[in-house]
Design a protein around this motif. Sequence first.
Motif, PDB file in Angstrom:
ATOM      1  N   UNK A   1       9.878  -0.102  -1.125  1.00 23.07           N
ATOM      2  CA  UNK A   1       8.503  -0.545  -0.870  1.00 23.07           C
ATOM      3  C   UNK A   1       7.528  -0.178  -1.987  1.00 23.07           C
ATOM      4  N   UNK A   2       7.759   0.928  -2.659  1.00 22.75           N
ATOM      5  CA  UNK A   2       6.870   1.339  -3.739  1.00 22.75           C
ATOM      6  C   UNK A   2       7.049   0.425  -4.954  1.00 22.75           C
ATOM      7  N   UNK A   3       8.279   0.074  -5.228  1.00 22.59           N
ATOM      8  CA  UNK A   3       8.551  -0.852  -6.339  1.00 22.59           C
ATOM      9  C   UNK A   3       7.975  -2.233  -6.042  1.00 22.59           C
ATOM     10  N   UNK A   4       8.134  -2.695  -4.806  1.00 19.91           N
ATOM     11  CA  UNK A   4       7.595  -4.003  -4.422  1.00 19.91           C
ATOM     12  C   UNK A   4       6.069  -4.014  -4.536  1.00 19.91           C
ATOM     13  N   UNK A   5       5.446  -2.919  -4.098  1.00 17.21           N
ATOM     14  CA  UNK A   5       3.981  -2.846  -4.209  1.00 17.21           C
ATOM     15  C   UNK A   5       3.552  -2.827  -5.676  1.00 17.21           C
ATOM     16  N   UNK A   6       4.275  -2.086  -6.500  1.00 21.89           N
ATOM     17  CA  UNK A   6       3.944  -2.037  -7.920  1.00 21.89           C
ATOM     18  C   UNK A   6       3.995  -3.437  -8.525  1.00 21.89           C
ATOM     19  N   UNK A   7       5.008  -4.200  -8.184  1.00 21.50           N
ATOM     20  CA  UNK A   7       5.129  -5.563  -8.703  1.00 21.50           C
ATOM     21  C   UNK A   7       3.960  -6.441  -8.222  1.00 21.50           C
ATOM     22  N   UNK A   8       3.499  -6.208  -6.993  1.00 23.43           N
ATOM     23  CA  UNK A   8       2.312  -6.920  -6.495  1.00 23.43           C
ATOM     24  C   UNK A   8       1.089  -6.582  -7.360  1.00 23.43           C
ATOM     25  N   UNK A   9       0.927  -5.302  -7.664  1.00 23.16           N
ATOM     26  CA  UNK A   9      -0.203  -4.888  -8.499  1.00 23.16           C
ATOM     27  C   UNK A   9      -0.104  -5.479  -9.902  1.00 23.16           C
ATOM     28  N   UNK A  10       1.071  -5.482 -10.466  1.00 23.04           N
ATOM     29  CA  UNK A  10       1.270  -6.066 -11.795  1.00 23.04           C
ATOM     30  C   UNK A  10       0.825  -7.528 -11.781  1.00 23.04           C
ATOM     31  N   UNK A  11       1.194  -8.242 -10.747  1.00 26.31           N
ATOM     32  CA  UNK A  11       0.777  -9.644 -10.634  1.00 26.31           C
ATOM     33  C   UNK A  11      -0.738  -9.767 -10.510  1.00 26.31           C
ATOM     34  N   UNK A  12      -1.353  -8.892  -9.709  1.00 30.66           N
ATOM     35  CA  UNK A  12      -2.813  -8.931  -9.574  1.00 30.66           C
ATOM     36  C   UNK A  12      -3.503  -8.677 -10.910  1.00 30.66           C
ATOM     37  N   UNK A  13      -3.008  -7.698 -11.643  1.00 30.14           N
ATOM     38  CA  UNK A  13      -3.657  -7.305 -12.894  1.00 30.14           C
ATOM     39  C   UNK A  13      -3.419  -8.331 -14.000  1.00 30.14           C
ATOM     40  N   UNK A  14      -2.197  -8.801 -14.118  1.00 33.96           N
ATOM     41  CA  UNK A  14      -1.854  -9.644 -15.264  1.00 33.96           C
ATOM     42  C   UNK A  14      -1.827 -11.144 -14.991  1.00 33.96           C
TER      43      UNK A  14
ATOM     44  N   UNK B   1      -0.792   7.159   2.571  1.00 34.51           N
ATOM     45  CA  UNK B   1      -1.988   7.595   3.310  1.00 34.51           C
ATOM     46  C   UNK B   1      -3.150   6.610   3.183  1.00 34.51           C
ATOM     47  N   UNK B   2      -3.176   5.798   2.121  1.00 36.94           N
ATOM     48  CA  UNK B   2      -4.241   4.819   1.953  1.00 36.94           C
ATOM     49  C   UNK B   2      -3.814   3.408   2.371  1.00 36.94           C
ATOM     50  N   UNK B   3      -2.640   3.318   2.985  1.00 34.57           N
ATOM     51  CA  UNK B   3      -2.174   2.045   3.498  1.00 34.57           C
ATOM     52  C   UNK B   3      -1.760   1.038   2.435  1.00 34.57           C
ATOM     53  N   UNK B   4      -1.527   1.521   1.222  1.00 38.31           N
ATOM     54  CA  UNK B   4      -1.073   0.620   0.161  1.00 38.31           C
ATOM     55  C   UNK B   4       0.391   0.248   0.363  1.00 38.31           C
ATOM     56  N   UNK B   5       1.143   1.208   0.871  1.00 38.41           N
ATOM     57  CA  UNK B   5       2.571   1.021   1.092  1.00 38.41           C
ATOM     58  C   UNK B   5       2.913   1.585   2.461  1.00 38.41           C
ATOM     59  N   UNK B   6       3.734   0.858   3.178  1.00 41.63           N
ATOM     60  CA  UNK B   6       4.304   1.400   4.415  1.00 41.63           C
ATOM     61  C   UNK B   6       5.720   1.837   4.079  1.00 41.63           C
ATOM     62  N   UNK B   7       6.002   3.080   4.342  1.00 39.41           N
ATOM     63  CA  UNK B   7       7.316   3.625   3.994  1.00 39.41           C
ATOM     64  C   UNK B   7       8.443   2.939   4.746  1.00 39.41           C
ATOM     65  N   UNK B   8       8.136   2.311   5.877  1.00 39.63           N
ATOM     66  CA  UNK B   8       9.180   1.654   6.677  1.00 39.63           C
ATOM     67  C   UNK B   8       9.287   0.164   6.363  1.00 39.63           C
ATOM     68  N   UNK B   9       8.598  -0.297   5.373  1.00 34.82           N
ATOM     69  CA  UNK B   9       8.562  -1.729   5.031  1.00 34.82           C
ATOM     70  C   UNK B   9       9.857  -2.187   4.432  1.00 34.82           C
TER      71      UNK B   9
ATOM     72  N   UNK C   1       4.321  15.201  -9.002  1.00 36.24           N
ATOM     73  CA  UNK C   1       3.403  14.075  -9.172  1.00 36.24           C
ATOM     74  C   UNK C   1       3.941  12.838  -8.478  1.00 36.24           C
ATOM     75  N   UNK C   2       5.224  12.573  -8.604  1.00 38.27           N
ATOM     76  CA  UNK C   2       5.809  11.393  -7.952  1.00 38.27           C
ATOM     77  C   UNK C   2       5.619  11.457  -6.436  1.00 38.27           C
ATOM     78  N   UNK C   3       5.812  12.615  -5.865  1.00 43.71           N
ATOM     79  CA  UNK C   3       5.614  12.786  -4.422  1.00 43.71           C
ATOM     80  C   UNK C   3       4.155  12.564  -4.049  1.00 43.71           C
ATOM     81  N   UNK C   4       3.251  13.087  -4.853  1.00 46.04           N
ATOM     82  CA  UNK C   4       1.822  12.910  -4.578  1.00 46.04           C
ATOM     83  C   UNK C   4       1.421  11.437  -4.684  1.00 46.04           C
ATOM     84  N   UNK C   5       1.969  10.726  -5.656  1.00 50.48           N
ATOM     85  CA  UNK C   5       1.666   9.293  -5.802  1.00 50.48           C
ATOM     86  C   UNK C   5       2.150   8.537  -4.568  1.00 50.48           C
ATOM     87  N   UNK C   6       3.359   8.823  -4.123  1.00 49.23           N
ATOM     88  CA  UNK C   6       3.890   8.144  -2.943  1.00 49.23           C
ATOM     89  C   UNK C   6       3.064   8.473  -1.707  1.00 49.23           C
TER      90      UNK C   6
END
Length: 184
Positions: A41-54, A176-184, A166-171
């Motif tokens: 889910x974190x990788x999928x969200x990152x790819x969504x952000x990349x698309x939004x930005x670029x 916690x901000x609803x950007x990613x659901x860990x069960x997605x 840091x990786x744990x804090x990022x996740x």
Amino acid sequence: MPDTAARTGGLCMPCKLGTRAEIEAAKVAMKRLCELEDTDPFRLYWLELVNKVYKSDAGIAGLSNVERQYWAVNCLSGEVHNGGFDQYFYNSSGSTYSDAVDGLKAMGATTSLLLLEKAKKMIFGLADVPGETGIRRRIQVAVDSDALQRRLDQLDKKFWGDAGNLATRIENFAISHGLVRADR
């Protein structure tokens, strides 16, 4: 390269600099990322952000404050792990410095924040980090020295040493901000 071999006693630069282990760890991590590409889910969200930005006219300005912080801290982490703080500030990612600072604060990543601020001060002093890449590059070239590179290398190694935290804090921030659901 013969010149490099002569300067390093026949060692490649990663071996000479003592960064071979980090490079090998990054290869393992990249392999894992490739395996998880379609399910993590974190990788999928990152790819969504990349698309939004670029791939949108709004670019990074189209992200919410929380998304910009998440983006900026991930960019910081990626750049420092790839080439150090000097690479982070030299590349376009350096323009996200303020969002990275805010994100690290919000994540409670005090070790990473202190290292980022030290690197910033070594390169830019008390001045703000310029948003424009070309200006940052000119400043970096002007202040570049072997002594500065050694000090930045020390900060890089400390940053790498805190990577798991840091990786744990990022996740946790993303969850916690609803950007990613860990069960997605």
